[in-house]
Write an enzyme that holds these catalytic residues in place. Structure first.
Site, short mmCIF file in Angstrom:
data_model
loop_
_atom_site.label_atom_id
_atom_site.label_comp_id
_atom_site.label_asym_id
_atom_site.label_seq_id
_atom_site.Cartn_x
_atom_site.Cartn_y
_atom_site.Cartn_z
N HIS A 112 1.60 4.29 -3.00
CA HIS A 112 1.58 5.75 -2.89
C HIS A 112 2.76 6.34 -3.66
O HIS A 112 2.64 7.40 -4.28
CB HIS A 112 1.70 6.17 -1.42
N GLU A 130 -6.06 7.03 -1.07
CA GLU A 130 -6.00 5.80 -0.29
C GLU A 130 -6.66 4.65 -1.06
O GLU A 130 -6.16 3.53 -1.08
CB GLU A 130 -6.70 5.99 1.06
N ASP A 181 -4.91 1.31 -2.40
CA ASP A 181 -5.42 -0.03 -2.12
C ASP A 181 -5.40 -0.89 -3.37
O ASP A 181 -4.91 -2.03 -3.36
CB ASP A 181 -6.87 0.05 -1.61
N HIS A 203 0.83 -1.20 0.00
CA HIS A 203 0.00 0.00 0.00
C HIS A 203 0.87 1.26 0.00
O HIS A 203 0.63 2.19 -0.77
CB HIS A 203 -0.91 -0.02 1.23
N GLU A 204 1.89 1.28 0.85
CA GLU A 204 2.76 2.46 0.91
C GLU A 204 3.59 2.58 -0.37
O GLU A 204 3.83 3.69 -0.86
CB GLU A 204 3.67 2.38 2.13
#
Length: 490
Positions: free
Chosen positions: A147, A208, A212, A143-144
């Site tokens: 980003h 977000e 995901d 997930h990070e």
């Protein structure tokens, strides 16, 4: 499914909560103060923050950000943990081969994670403990990473409403203050970020969801189970229902029923497969559990009860956790017996070997520790825990020249972290090479974000009358490089 147990550590007041933290979650929750950032020569973003970062500028910002993270946060300095998290992250990050990623573990019992500029990704130790599978831990990293791959940082700067680099740096500093002094941090954040809170909130929720979706694809591609994402979220949803003090992770990663449903639906689109966890994951999780314990004796009883209940079928990780807990309680003789048994039963696990050597060292049996470490390095020459352990024991028994040679050999083929330079500096100092010791310590301070201390160490080395011309030239050149990073130097 039972709710996750909240940490007993002191929490940041809810007044410094999601509306404020979301402003900066994608640029790193714990960034640097304005002057400190200037000391690390951040790229010029121009007068308007609306100019998105290009890749080169973001990478330079990331390098400075990493040094400030090391300076301002307490990071887990255990090479076993660092190498495991880095290996796990790099496995996922293969989908973005043009960028260099750096993975860190914050030494905090709270549950959180963040992505910063230049591919800097961090998870808190508490998050490692709270996961229930390797795929869950990998899901957070994915997930990070998403980003970063989606360039959310540059987009956030462009749309955040922060007018200039100075304002952006002030918000960074406010978040740092909030981690150290929640009351002061609350006021500082309110003063610098109030105008951007609502737009940042909407922006972050949108990104977000995008992270995901991208993260789940990265997770599947790396061989992990995408179903870990909704499973992880569902436990946090339980936490929200059953406690009034949700984890910090929910501040920057709000979980809603629609988000759970979306990830659940997407997870089912991936073809089922058999997912096998690495043998390292439960060992690292047990180690973090012991590290975060406030009462070592309680951990001894916890793991002993688990081992006793399972009998001969007791899990390897529980026995390892028991040994580490015994060491934490200064019961090294008992720990060494367990670790020797584990080493013989699982000869391919360097973790057992490194811990066993530590127990011998604590018992004053350095020769035995050195013998075990030397034999283990024949099997695992690139294992940092063994490399550093061997270097420390050589210094301990009065063989600093061997220690320095051993560490320099490792340094030539590996990306050196601050811990290696600190140990190398100690070896040189014990061998009477003062100038070399100060040069090594300069690199230690520089990698920890302390530019002035690094320059000072080089100046001390240059003032040493025993320094030879070759090392003097190298120290002088390095000093000039660091001087150029001071604020005001062009």
């Amino acid at each position: 499914m039972s709710p996750v147990r909240p940490s007993r550590a002191r929490r940041t007041p809810r007044s410094v909560h999601w509306r404020l933290v979301l402003v900066l979650v994608l640029v790193g929750t714990f960034a640097a103060a304005p002057r400190a950032m200037a000391e690390n020569r951040l790229p010029d973003l121009g007068d308007a923050a609306g100019e998105a970062l290009d890749r080169s500028a973001e990478d330079r910002l990331g390098q400075a950000f990493l040094r400030q993270i090391r300076r301002r946060l307490s990071l887990v300095d255990d090479p076993e943990v660092s190498d495991y998290i880095d290996g796990l992250g790099q496995r996922i990050a293969r989908a973005d081969p043009e960028r260099r990623y750096r993975f860190l573990v914050v030494d905090a019992p709270t549950v959180n994670a963040f992505a910063g500029p230049g591919g800097v990704i961090a998870v808190n130790a508490g998050l490692v403990v709270i996961t229930e599978s390797e795929s869950e831990l990998a899901a957070v990293l994915a997930h990070e990473i998403a980003h970063v791959t989606q360039r959310h940082l540059a987009q956030l700067i462009e749309r955040s409403g922060l007018a200039s680099l100075a304002t952006l740096a002030s918000v960074f500093a406010s978040i740092v203050i909030a981690t150290q002094n929640p009351e002061a941090g609350q006021a500082a954040i309110a003063a610098t970020a109030a105008g951007a809170q609502q737009s940042a909130l909407r922006f972050s929720r949108e990104k977000e969801m995008e992270a995901d979706r991208t993260g789940m694809a990265l997770l599947h591609q790396a061989g992990f189970d995408p179903r870990a994402v909704p499973a992880f979220f569902e436990r946090f949803q339980d936490w929200q229902r059953f406690t009034s003090t949700p984890p910090e992770f929910l501040s920057s990663h709000p979980v809603t029923l629609s988000r759970i449903a979306d990830t659940r639906g997407r997870a089912e689109q991936f073809a089922p497969r058999t997912y096998r966890e690495s043998a390292d994951y439960p060992l690292i999780r047990a180690k973090m559990r012991v590290r975060l314990a406030t009462k070592p004796g309680a951990m001894v009883e916890h793991f002993r009860a688990r081992v006793s209940a399972a009998g001969r079928d007791s899990a390897e990780a529980d026995r390892y956790g028991l040994a580490l807990a015994l060491m934490g309680a200064s019961r090294h003789e008992e720990a060494s017996v367990i670790l020797e048994e584990l080493r013989r039963e699982f000869p391919d696990r360097p973790a057992h070997r490194a811990a066993e050597a530590q127990s011998y060292s604590a018992l004053g049996e350095s020769d035995r520790a050195i013998e075990l470490l030397a034999a283990s390095l024949e099997w695992f020459p690139d294992n940092r825990a063994l490399v550093y352990g061997y270097g420390r024991e050589l210094v301990r028994v009065g063989r600093p020249d061997e220690a320095a040679a051993h560490l320099r050999h490792f340094q030539r083929s590996h990306d050196s972290d601050p811990a290696l330079y600190r140990l190398l500096g100690l070896a040189h100092e014990r061998a009477g090479r003062r100038a070399a010791s100060h040069v090594a310590l300069a690199e230690y301070h520089y990698r920890n974000g302390d530019l002035e201390s690094a320059i000072r160490q080089l100046e001390i080395a240059l003032a040493d009358p025993a320094i030879d011309d070759y090392h003097a030239a190298r120290a002088q050149a390095r000093r000039e490089e660091l001087m150029d990073e001071r604020p005001g130097r062009s």
